[in-house]
Structure formats: structure tokens, C-alpha cells
Scaffold this motif. Structure first.
Motif, PDB file in Angstrom:
ATOM      1  N   ASN A 104     -13.057  -6.599  -7.322  1.00  0.00           N
ATOM      2  CA  ASN A 104     -11.678  -6.263  -7.659  1.00  0.00           C
ATOM      3  C   ASN A 104     -10.902  -7.540  -8.040  1.00  0.00           C
ATOM      4  O   ASN A 104     -10.181  -7.572  -9.037  1.00  0.00           O
ATOM      5  CB  ASN A 104     -11.024  -5.557  -6.471  1.00  0.00           C
ATOM      6  CG  ASN A 104      -9.600  -5.096  -6.747  1.00  0.00           C
ATOM      7  OD1 ASN A 104      -8.800  -4.905  -5.837  1.00  0.00           O
ATOM      8  ND2 ASN A 104      -9.229  -4.911  -8.005  1.00  0.00           N
ATOM      9  N   LEU A 137      -7.302  -2.614  -4.493  1.00  0.00           N
ATOM     10  CA  LEU A 137      -8.110  -1.395  -4.372  1.00  0.00           C
ATOM     11  C   LEU A 137      -8.890  -1.400  -3.061  1.00  0.00           C
ATOM     12  O   LEU A 137      -9.340  -0.359  -2.598  1.00  0.00           O
ATOM     13  CB  LEU A 137      -9.092  -1.299  -5.552  1.00  0.00           C
ATOM     14  CG  LEU A 137      -8.443  -1.170  -6.939  1.00  0.00           C
ATOM     15  CD1 LEU A 137      -9.507  -1.114  -8.023  1.00  0.00           C
ATOM     16  CD2 LEU A 137      -7.551   0.062  -7.008  1.00  0.00           C
ATOM     17  N   MET A 191      -9.898   5.230  -7.386  1.00  0.00           N
ATOM     18  CA  MET A 191     -10.002   4.573  -6.078  1.00  0.00           C
ATOM     19  C   MET A 191      -8.702   4.660  -5.283  1.00  0.00           C
ATOM     20  O   MET A 191      -8.718   4.649  -4.052  1.00  0.00           O
ATOM     21  CB  MET A 191     -10.439   3.120  -6.234  1.00  0.00           C
ATOM     22  CG  MET A 191     -11.900   2.974  -6.619  1.00  0.00           C
ATOM     23  SD  MET A 191     -12.447   1.249  -6.720  1.00  0.00           S
ATOM     24  CE  MET A 191     -12.516   0.785  -4.981  1.00  0.00           C
ATOM     25  N   LEU A 192      -7.575   4.757  -5.989  1.00  0.00           N
ATOM     26  CA  LEU A 192      -6.294   4.901  -5.289  1.00  0.00           C
ATOM     27  C   LEU A 192      -6.000   6.367  -4.958  1.00  0.00           C
ATOM     28  O   LEU A 192      -5.022   6.671  -4.273  1.00  0.00           O
ATOM     29  CB  LEU A 192      -5.148   4.311  -6.131  1.00  0.00           C
ATOM     30  CG  LEU A 192      -5.120   2.776  -6.271  1.00  0.00           C
ATOM     31  CD1 LEU A 192      -4.049   2.355  -7.281  1.00  0.00           C
ATOM     32  CD2 LEU A 192      -4.881   2.087  -4.931  1.00  0.00           C
ATOM     33  N   ALA A 238     -18.230   1.744  -5.708  1.00  0.00           N
ATOM     34  CA  ALA A 238     -17.117   2.611  -5.297  1.00  0.00           C
ATOM     35  C   ALA A 238     -17.586   4.054  -5.118  1.00  0.00           C
ATOM     36  O   ALA A 238     -16.999   4.832  -4.372  1.00  0.00           O
ATOM     37  CB  ALA A 238     -15.995   2.548  -6.332  1.00  0.00           C
ATOM     38  N   SER A 246       0.840  -1.210   0.000  1.00  0.00           N
ATOM     39  CA  SER A 246       0.000   0.000   0.000  1.00  0.00           C
ATOM     40  C   SER A 246       0.877   1.264   0.000  1.00  0.00           C
ATOM     41  O   SER A 246       0.383   2.360  -0.196  1.00  0.00           O
ATOM     42  CB  SER A 246      -0.925   0.001   1.221  1.00  0.00           C
ATOM     43  OG  SER A 246      -0.149  -0.139   2.395  1.00  0.00           O
ATOM     44  N   GLU A 251      -9.453  -8.304 -11.747  1.00  0.00           N
ATOM     45  CA  GLU A 251      -8.016  -8.549 -11.891  1.00  0.00           C
ATOM     46  C   GLU A 251      -7.744  -9.866 -12.620  1.00  0.00           C
ATOM     47  O   GLU A 251      -6.759  -9.996 -13.346  1.00  0.00           O
ATOM     48  CB  GLU A 251      -7.330  -8.552 -10.522  1.00  0.00           C
ATOM     49  CG  GLU A 251      -6.993  -7.162 -10.024  1.00  0.00           C
ATOM     50  CD  GLU A 251      -5.997  -6.448 -10.942  1.00  0.00           C
ATOM     51  OE1 GLU A 251      -4.893  -6.955 -11.161  1.00  0.00           O
ATOM     52  OE2 GLU A 251      -6.357  -5.387 -11.484  1.00  0.00           O
ATOM     53  N   LYS A 259      -8.553  -2.485   0.798  1.00  0.00           N
ATOM     54  CA  LYS A 259      -7.509  -2.889   1.755  1.00  0.00           C
ATOM     55  C   LYS A 259      -8.102  -3.289   3.107  1.00  0.00           C
ATOM     56  O   LYS A 259      -9.261  -3.013   3.398  1.00  0.00           O
ATOM     57  CB  LYS A 259      -6.520  -1.735   1.944  1.00  0.00           C
ATOM     58  CG  LYS A 259      -5.785  -1.373   0.657  1.00  0.00           C
ATOM     59  CD  LYS A 259      -4.845  -0.208   0.862  1.00  0.00           C
ATOM     60  CE  LYS A 259      -4.073   0.110  -0.405  1.00  0.00           C
ATOM     61  NZ  LYS A 259      -4.948   0.575  -1.493  1.00  0.00           N
ATOM     62  N   ARG A 300      -9.353   2.503 -11.246  1.00  0.00           N
ATOM     63  CA  ARG A 300      -8.214   2.187 -10.354  1.00  0.00           C
ATOM     64  C   ARG A 300      -7.535   3.500  -9.910  1.00  0.00           C
ATOM     65  O   ARG A 300      -7.225   3.674  -8.731  1.00  0.00           O
ATOM     66  CB  ARG A 300      -7.245   1.262 -11.097  1.00  0.00           C
ATOM     67  CG  ARG A 300      -5.957   0.937 -10.361  1.00  0.00           C
ATOM     68  CD  ARG A 300      -5.212  -0.214 -11.007  1.00  0.00           C
ATOM     69  NE  ARG A 300      -5.698  -1.489 -10.502  1.00  0.00           N
ATOM     70  CZ  ARG A 300      -5.313  -2.030  -9.351  1.00  0.00           C
ATOM     71  NH1 ARG A 300      -4.450  -1.410  -8.569  1.00  0.00           N
ATOM     72  NH2 ARG A 300      -5.798  -3.184  -8.957  1.00  0.00           N
ATOM     73  N   LYS A 301      -7.335   4.381 -10.856  1.00  0.00           N
ATOM     74  CA  LYS A 301      -6.696   5.678 -10.565  1.00  0.00           C
ATOM     75  C   LYS A 301      -7.536   6.462  -9.541  1.00  0.00           C
ATOM     76  O   LYS A 301      -7.009   7.001  -8.563  1.00  0.00           O
ATOM     77  CB  LYS A 301      -6.587   6.450 -11.883  1.00  0.00           C
ATOM     78  CG  LYS A 301      -5.879   7.790 -11.809  1.00  0.00           C
ATOM     79  CD  LYS A 301      -5.733   8.304 -13.249  1.00  0.00           C
ATOM     80  CE  LYS A 301      -5.447   9.773 -13.334  1.00  0.00           C
ATOM     81  NZ  LYS A 301      -5.377  10.215 -14.732  1.00  0.00           N
ATOM     82  N   TYR A 360     -11.451   0.607 -16.618  1.00  0.00           N
ATOM     83  CA  TYR A 360     -10.982  -0.030 -15.385  1.00  0.00           C
ATOM     84  C   TYR A 360      -9.751   0.702 -14.842  1.00  0.00           C
ATOM     85  O   TYR A 360      -9.623   0.924 -13.638  1.00  0.00           O
ATOM     86  CB  TYR A 360     -10.665  -1.510 -15.632  1.00  0.00           C
ATOM     87  CG  TYR A 360     -10.086  -2.213 -14.416  1.00  0.00           C
ATOM     88  CD1 TYR A 360     -10.777  -2.230 -13.201  1.00  0.00           C
ATOM     89  CD2 TYR A 360      -8.840  -2.831 -14.474  1.00  0.00           C
ATOM     90  CE1 TYR A 360     -10.242  -2.852 -12.080  1.00  0.00           C
ATOM     91  CE2 TYR A 360      -8.297  -3.464 -13.354  1.00  0.00           C
ATOM     92  CZ  TYR A 360      -9.003  -3.468 -12.165  1.00  0.00           C
ATOM     93  OH  TYR A 360      -8.469  -4.076 -11.057  1.00  0.00           O
ATOM     94  N   ASP A 376       1.470   0.740 -10.227  1.00  0.00           N
ATOM     95  CA  ASP A 376       0.245   0.853  -9.420  1.00  0.00           C
ATOM     96  C   ASP A 376      -0.808  -0.189  -9.813  1.00  0.00           C
ATOM     97  O   ASP A 376      -1.928  -0.156  -9.312  1.00  0.00           O
ATOM     98  CB  ASP A 376      -0.368   2.256  -9.583  1.00  0.00           C
ATOM     99  CG  ASP A 376       0.545   3.364  -9.076  1.00  0.00           C
ATOM    100  OD1 ASP A 376       1.150   3.170  -8.007  1.00  0.00           O
ATOM    101  OD2 ASP A 376       0.656   4.407  -9.758  1.00  0.00           O
TER     102      ASP A 376
END
Length: 600
Positions: free
Chosen positions: A448, A310, A295-296, A599, A210, A452, A312, A292-293, A288, A305
Motif C-alpha cells: 500500500n 488500506l 478494501m475499504l 487482499a 479511519s 501510494e 490499519k 481501494r474501494k 488501484y 477516501d
């Protein structure tokens, strides 16, 4: 099982161990069969030079070959699986070594068979079928051998090619030594600031960190070492590609790609459809990447990355008995008979569940014909391990039905179809969990995980497949695979597949240099086609129920009794069209919708 020091094999309760006694009651019985196989090598060699004498002689040779292969498989798997229980056990190390050398002797004893069949004129074979009804069972096997004829050379030429094998494997062997023995990576600081060594095994774990600084440093560390060896690795991969092109030309195939597909009787359109269909749907991957961008919480998403979860800090302990229950419920759409057989197998010695000192790592499904399948696990109480159990039980059930319904010669299915059964099980289980889990975090975690799988299996393996196709075509047209060319092609593919929402870091252009699969060319596409076929089948099973389940069970029972594409076509999945790949990508889009909504 409690965490801490690994238990010895003897400390694992019997109910969590596979039952090897179902193969041999004891090692004495194994010794008897070992000696029997030794005696049978002489019996099978007695038919050398006699296959064309009569229909009866051909049939007897077929049966003798089948008999020795079947018994040898039983001897070999028992020894290897016993060794896998505890690799430090000297008794089973010795049995395994002896089984290995016995197998080599068996292969030598039966090596005359295929060349002699190829020498038989078609009219002679047809006459033999009329004269000996028992040969009818072997018609497909003979057709498969005869299909090789246009690409089989004279006995002398074949001998030269066989002797060249050691030389032509040099590129792959050199790569293995560089990659597994010689290459080292600069150490980095972990999340607590402690120095850690970067290794192949630890790399993905570091990429899942992370802490973004840890991810970036691990990424830079790994690729800095490959860059130092770039000229050597380009020469190594280039030599491997030349080897593929050489064999294709010598065996009179139009291209290295077609030579590779020929083994499974797959038309080149299947490979091309996969690439074209995935390319057509790349905007889904871009979505997607955008999610990801977001949510991070990053302004810029980099290649390092891509692996960090996504969702944790999710606590989801799933003890083994609970895992079995989840799988029983998740696979209910396959019908009572399938589920009851599977659970009965799990509870009666098919599965070796927990890790112990010396046990082989990972997971697999194996087992000799005429007994039942076995599954090796190293179970930990988490979702990944539940999915691994479902996956391996998919292989096990495929083997169970295939062994039960097929004679030995057609009982072992090909890789092209193998991943279908395992992935159907996984897909059904994930679908069940998505419909029953109410906790938002767990649902996001599942989505997620599933997305993936699509990224790693369908998109990434297709990108690999396209890279292999390009570099082989360039070699066939006389271009040299320089480091610059390899990096340029690979960088371009990453830009295409991941899209404008990601920074295509310079390091990623070197990823080709570390992928072992590129030394077994045109193999990775099978992961993507298998995943697509399984996803299409799962959807049909859930939407249409019993009719599709019946077709699917027929597929599981068919083993290797027909070509892979024909077996899949009978289930309602036609891999010669883009449809199954498109159906899988449609599901990816639906899962993405759900994740975007959850999300927020």
C-alpha cells in the motif's frame, strides 16, 4: 528514544548527533574563514572588466570565483546547520544571519562574470583554450554559460529585468500570504466528537482518519474557504502564468514550457513523453482505485477516501539501530564498497538522528564540499522514518561520490538527477522488505505504501504537470484564466486520471488554488521523471547486477559534469524515450497484482 517532553540538545547522546567539528573545530575557526571570504571579495572583483584580456586572466578569474564560492559555502552551511540543531540558540542565529549577508556580498562580487563571458567572441575563447591548457577543465562550464547567449539580452535590458524581479514575484508572494497567513478553515468534530481546528499541517492527518465522516468534513472545510477566495486566487495564478509567458517571450523562447526546460537542457519531448505514457497506462490507476474501494468496503469511493490507509492498526516499531541494519541489508545490491562507506558514515557523525527542543523539523541532506555530507533527521521508530533515512542517505552518498571525484565547479548535481539517487535507495529497500517480510499485514502495508508513492509521485505530479502545460498554452493563445476555466480543466484532469470508479467531488475542482508549486512553473514533472528513472535503474540493478551497479556508481561520481539527460543515458536510462516511465508503470502493475492477490 522515549516519547514525552522533547529533550534539550545537551541531553541527546553524542553518538546520535552529527559531528560539526569535521567542518570547523570551533567557532573561532569559522570566524577566521568568515574574514577570509570578506577579503576574497576584493580579490575576485579585481578581475572585473578583464576576462577578455588574456587566457591567463580568464583562468585566474575562474579559479578566484571557484575559491570564494567554495569557502563561502563552507561558512554558510556550518552556520545554518548549527542553527538547525537548535533554532533558539542566539549564538547560531547571529552566525546564520551574518553568513546570509556575506553570501549576498559574494554574489554581488562575482555578478560580472557571466555577462563578461557572454561578450567574448567564440574565436577568442577557442584561442584561449589553445594558449592556456588549464582552461580545459572549464570547457563544459563555459559551454553551459555560452548556451545561454541566444536568450540573454543587452546589459541594460538585463538590468531592467533584474529590477523587475520584485514586481514579477508579486503573484507568488500574494499567494503565500493568502495561503499561509490569511486563510482559515472552519473547525470540525474529530473521531471523539471534540472540536478541532482544520489547518494545512493537520489536513492530511485528518484525511488519513479511519472515520469517514471526519475525512468528508475536513475535505469540505478546506475547500469551502478556497471557494470564498476563488476570484482572487484565479487572478493570482493567472498573473503568475502571465509572468512566465512574459519572461519566455522577452528571452526569445518558443513557449514558457521550453523556457523552463532550457535551464537543464531538456527537450520538450521528455515532458510530453511523461504525460502521454502515464495517460496510456491510466487503466492501472483505475484498477488501484477499484481495489481501494473494495478494501475499504465502500459502495462509492470519493476524493476524500484517497489518503486513508488500506491496512490499519499495524504495530511495527523499528528502533534506529534496527533501521540502519535494515538499510545495510536492503542496499546490498549496490555492492560492498557503497554499503560499507554509507554505514561508516552513519556511524561516524554524518547523521543527526533524534528530535530535540528547537531543532529544525523534517529531514534533509547537506554539507560543504571538501568535508563529507550530513543528514538531519527527526527519527521516530516507524517504517516511514526508515525509508526517510534510506532516502536521505541516497542524497548523501550522491554528494559523497560527487565531492570526492569532481572539482568544486562540477560537484553539485541538478534537481533533475538529485531525486534519482534517493529514490533508488528507497526502491531497493522496499523491494528487500517485500521479499523478506512474512507477516501478511506488514506485506500489505508495504505494498500500500509503495503503490501510494506511485500514485502521489508518478500519477499525481504528472497530472499537475499536464495542468501547468494546459494553462500556459491557453494564456499564450490569448485565453483568460477565469475561475470557471481553471476549475473545468482541473476537474476534467481528475476525472481522466482517477477514472470511472471514483466520485469526482465538486470540491476537488478547486485543488489548483492551494498548490504552491504552480507558482514555480514546470518544476513538479522532475519528481515524476526522477521517480521513473530511479525505478527503471532499480530494476536493472536487481536483474543485471554488477554491470549496472558500476554504471550507476559512475553516475553518482559525475556530479554536474554533463547535462542531466546525458548522465542518465550513461546509466542505461534514456529519458528522451517513454521506456523508463513505462518500466516504472509496469512495476506499478506488478505490485498491484501482488496486492490484489494478498487482499483476496
Amino acid at each position: 528514544m522515549k516519547k514525552g517532553a522533547l529533550p534539550a540538545r545537551t541531553e541527546i547522546p553524542d553518538k546520535y548527533k552529527w559531528r560539526m567539528e569535521d567542518i570547523y573545530a570551533g567557532d573561532d575557526q569559522w570566524e577566521q574563514d568568515f574574514r577570509k571570504v570578506e577579503e576574497m571579495t576584493g580579490q575576485v572583483e579585481a578581475y572585473r572588466g578583464k576576462l577578455g584580456e588574456s587566457a591567463r586572466s580568464l583562468l585566474e578569474a575562474f579559479r578566484a570565483r571557484e575559491k570564494i564560492n567554495e569557502l563561502n559555502e563552507k561558512v554558510y552551511t556550518y552556520a545554518r546547520m548549527r542553527r538547525d540543531e537548535d533554532n533558539t540558540n542566539a549564538v547560531y542565529q547571529a552566525l546564520s544571519d551574518r553568513a546570509e549577508s556575506l553570501s549576498a556580498r559574494v554574489q554581488t562580487a562575482v555578478s560580472y562574470f557571466v555577462p563578461e563571458v557572454l561578450e567574448l567572441p567564440a574565436e577568442t575563447l577557442e584561442r584561449f583554450f589553445q594558449e592556456e591548457p588549464g582552461l580545459e577543465l572549464y570547457r563544459f562550464a563555459l559551454e553551459e554559460i555560452r548556451r545561454q547567449k541566444p536568450h540573454t539580452l543587452s546589459a541594460v535590458e538585463e538590468q531592467i529585468i533584474a529590477r523587475a524581479e520584485e514586481v514579477t514575484q508579486a503573484a507568488a508572494n500574494i499567494f503565500r500570504m493568502i495561503n499561509n497567513a490569511d486563510i482559515t478553515f472552519p473547525p470540525i468534530k474529530d473521531e471523539e466528537g471534540k472540536e478541532v481546528e482544520v489547518t494545512h499541517g493537520r489536513y492530511i492527518q485528518l484525511m488519513e482518519s479511519s472515520d469517514r465522516r471526519v475525512r468528508r468534513d475536513a475535505f469540505a472545510s478546506l475547500y469551502s474557504s478556497y471557494r470564498k477566495l476563488i476570484n482572487t486566487l484565479a487572478a493570482t495564478l493567472g498573473s503568475s502564468v502571465k509572468k512566465d509567458v512574459f519572461y519566455a517571450r522577452v528571452r526569445r523562447h518558443p513557449s514558457a514550457l521550453q523556457a523552463s526546460l532550457f535551464a537543464d537542457n531538456i527537450p520538450v519531448e521528455v515532458y510530453e513523453n511523461l504525460i502521454q505514457t502515464v495517460r496510456k497506462n491510466l487503466p492501472l490507476m483505475y484498477r488501484y482505485i477499484r481495489l481501494r474501494k473494495k478494501m475499504l468496503g465502500l459502495d462509492e469511493l470519493h476524493m476524500y477516501d484517497l489518503y486513508t490507509p488500506l491496512v490499519k492498526d499495524i504495530k511495527w516499531d523499528i528502533p534506529y539501530p534496527k533501521a540502519v541494519e535494515m538499510i545495510r541489508e536492503g542496499l546490498a545490491p549496490l555492492g560492498d564498497s557503497y554499503v560499507e562507506t554509507m554505514v561508516r558514515g552513519i556511524n561516524s557523525g554524518w547523521v543527526d538522528v533524534y528530535e530535540n527542543k528547537g531543532k529544525t523539523s523534517g529531514a534533509y541532506s547537506w554539507g560543504p564540499y571538501g568535508v563529507h555530507p550530513y543528514v538531519l533527521l527527526n527519527y521516530q521508530d516507524n517504517l516511514n522514518n526508515v525509508l526517510t533515512l534510506a532516502h536521505e542517505m541516497g542524497h548523501a552518498m550522491h554528494s559523497y561520490y560527487s565531492y570526492k571525484e569532481q572539482p568544486y565547479i562540477y560537484a553539485h548535481y541538478k534537481i533533475f538527477t538529485a531525486e534519482v539517487a534517493s529514490t533508488v535507495n528507497e526502491s531497493l529497500l522496499v523491494n528487500y522488505l517485500l521479499n523478506t517480510v512474512t507477516d501478511r499485514h506488514k506485506k500489505l502495508y508495504l505494498l500500500n505504501h509503495y503503490l501510494e508513492q506511485f500514485r502521489g509521485t508518478l500519477f499525481r505530479q504528472t497530472m499537475f504537470a499536464e495542468f501547468e502545460k494546459i494553462i500556459h498554452e491557453k494564456t499564450e493563445s490569448g485565453e483568460a484564466l477565469t475561475p470557471e476555466l481553471l476549475c473545468s480543466v482541473y476537474r476534467g484532469l481528475n476525472a481522466d486520471y482517477y477514472g470511472p470508479e471514483i466520485v469526482v467531488d465538486r470540491e476537488i475542482e478547486l485543488e489548483w488554488a492551494r498548490i504552491p508549486h504552480f507558482y514555480t512553473a514546470f518544476y513538479v514533472y522532475k519528481y515524476a521523471t526522477g521517480f521513473s528513472a530511479a525505478t527503471a535503474l532499480t530494476r536493472q540493478i536487481l536483474e543485471q547486477g554488477e554491470t549496472v551497479v558500476s554504471r550507476y556508481l559512475t553516475f553518482l561520481k559525475a556530479g554536474d559534469s554533463d547535462y542531466p539527460l546525458n548522465l542518465l543515458k550513461a546509466t542505461g536510462v534514456d529519458m528522451t524515450t517513454p521506456q523508463p516511465v513505462q518500466e516504472a508503470l509496469d512495476l506499478f502493475g506488478e505490485l498491484l497484482d501482488q496486492m490484489e492477490e494478498l487482499a483476496g
